[in-house]
Design a protein around this motif. Structure first.
Motif, short mmCIF file in Angstrom:
data_model
loop_
_atom_site.label_atom_id
_atom_site.label_comp_id
_atom_site.label_asym_id
_atom_site.label_seq_id
_atom_site.Cartn_x
_atom_site.Cartn_y
_atom_site.Cartn_z
N UNK A 29 0.82 -1.20 0.00
CA UNK A 29 0.00 0.00 0.00
C UNK A 29 0.86 1.25 0.00
N UNK A 30 0.32 2.39 -0.48
CA UNK A 30 1.07 3.63 -0.42
C UNK A 30 1.53 3.94 1.00
N UNK A 31 2.73 4.47 1.13
CA UNK A 31 3.28 4.78 2.45
C UNK A 31 3.75 6.22 2.48
N UNK A 32 2.92 7.15 2.92
CA UNK A 32 3.31 8.55 2.91
C UNK A 32 4.45 8.86 3.86
N UNK A 33 4.58 8.13 4.95
CA UNK A 33 5.62 8.42 5.93
C UNK A 33 6.40 7.17 6.24
N UNK A 34 7.76 7.17 6.00
CA UNK A 34 8.54 5.99 6.29
C UNK A 34 8.60 5.73 7.79
N UNK A 35 8.63 4.46 8.17
CA UNK A 35 8.75 4.10 9.58
C UNK A 35 10.18 3.71 9.87
N UNK A 36 10.87 4.46 10.70
CA UNK A 36 12.26 4.23 11.00
C UNK A 36 12.43 2.87 11.68
N UNK A 67 22.31 10.48 -10.88
CA UNK A 67 22.50 10.96 -9.52
C UNK A 67 21.16 11.22 -8.85
N UNK A 68 21.23 11.64 -7.61
CA UNK A 68 20.00 11.88 -6.86
C UNK A 68 19.23 13.09 -7.36
N UNK A 69 19.91 13.99 -8.06
CA UNK A 69 19.18 15.13 -8.64
C UNK A 69 18.14 14.66 -9.64
N UNK A 70 18.42 13.55 -10.28
CA UNK A 70 17.50 13.04 -11.28
C UNK A 70 16.42 12.14 -10.73
N UNK A 71 16.45 11.90 -9.41
CA UNK A 71 15.47 10.99 -8.81
C UNK A 71 14.16 11.72 -8.54
N UNK A 72 13.20 11.49 -9.39
CA UNK A 72 11.85 12.02 -9.20
C UNK A 72 10.87 10.88 -9.42
N UNK A 73 9.66 11.07 -8.91
CA UNK A 73 8.63 10.05 -9.12
C UNK A 73 8.40 9.84 -10.62
N UNK A 115 10.08 9.71 1.32
CA UNK A 115 9.63 8.32 1.36
C UNK A 115 10.31 7.50 0.26
N UNK A 116 10.48 8.10 -0.91
CA UNK A 116 11.15 7.43 -2.02
C UNK A 116 12.62 7.19 -1.69
N UNK A 117 13.29 8.19 -1.13
CA UNK A 117 14.70 8.06 -0.77
C UNK A 117 14.91 6.98 0.29
N UNK A 118 14.07 6.99 1.32
CA UNK A 118 14.22 6.01 2.40
C UNK A 118 13.95 4.59 1.86
N UNK A 119 12.93 4.43 1.05
CA UNK A 119 12.64 3.11 0.49
C UNK A 119 13.78 2.64 -0.40
N UNK A 171 23.71 7.61 -2.27
CA UNK A 171 22.92 7.61 -1.05
C UNK A 171 23.79 7.83 0.18
N UNK A 172 25.01 7.31 0.15
CA UNK A 172 25.92 7.49 1.27
C UNK A 172 26.23 8.97 1.48
N UNK A 173 26.44 9.69 0.40
CA UNK A 173 26.69 11.13 0.50
C UNK A 173 25.44 11.87 0.96
N UNK A 174 24.30 11.46 0.44
CA UNK A 174 23.04 12.12 0.80
C UNK A 174 22.70 11.91 2.27
#
Length: 213
Positions: free
Chosen positions: A12-19, A44-50, A73-77, A131-134
């Motif tokens: 299901x959609x997850x608007x907020x990641x759970x740590x 790179x991460x600049x190009x990461x969009x939905x 949420x996308x970055x964490x996933x 991701x390590x830098x981010x």
């Protein structure tokens, strides 16, 4: 106008990641995250969009945002997805090294195969580096993405202790940083040069550490 695919029942959609809570992605979610790895590896991460993930996955616009509503949420996933892939390999390395800590040749061979396996998936290594830098700028990523690194540090530290190193924890930090550097260097090379580079460089690193006791 394109209509976004409806999320699978198991994702299901997850608007907020759970740590700290992770599940293995399946179905459409796994497809989206695999596409996200390629997007980050290429741009790179600049190009990461939905939208970029939808395009790379060949899915209708709006699909990715239906599963992962925000960029965080996308970055964490994505960090969980990449980290889990690396964690699996690190766990296998730990099992392989359990009985050969005092044998630098055996350790060298096992670590070499680990790194060679990683650069056979260069997109994964590039995404990990990005991701390590981010993670230095995004607190939400730190805990998620550091899990695999802690596993590798723990494995190297245990091997150092069994081999009689006087400061295995400090050595582990240096070794893991060196391995990360070797991987990033390797994926910048033409594909045909990556494996020979690692097969020469990793044994030098392992033997230097062992001989410097």
């Amino acid at each position: 106008m394109s209509t976004a695919a409806r999320p699978d029942a198991d994702a299901r959609p997850t608007p907020t990641p759970t740590r700290g809570a992770t599940t293995i992605p399946t179905g459409r979610r796994a497809e989206l995250l695999a596409a996200a790895v390629e997007v980050v590896a290429d741009g790179g991460l600049r190009g990461l969009t939905h939208r970029a993930v939808d395009r790379r996955a060949g899915l209708p616009e709006g699909t990715c945002s239906a599963y992962l509503r925000t960029r965080v949420a996308l970055l964490v996933a994505l960090a969980e997805y990449v980290g889990r892939a690396l964690e699996t390999r690190v766990a296998a390395l730990g099992e392989e090294l359990a009985d050969c800590a005092g044998d630098p040749d055996a350790v060298s061979a096992a670590v070499t195969e680990l790194t060679v396996g990683w650069v056979r998936e260069p997109s994964l290594v590039r995404a990990q580096a990005e991701l390590s830098l981010e993670a230095a700028r995004q607190p939400d990523l730190v805990e998620v993405f550091e899990r695999w690194r802690r596993g590798l540090l723990g494995t190297v530290e245990r091997m150092g202790a069994l081999a009689g190193r006087p400061s295995p924890a400090e050595d582990a930090v240096v070794v893991v940083a060196a391995v990360e550097g070797l991987l990033v260097t390797a994926v910048r090379m033409p594909a045909a040069q990556r494996e020979p580079f690692l097969r020469g460089a990793v044994p030098l690193l392992v033997h230097a550490l062992h001989d410097g006791r």
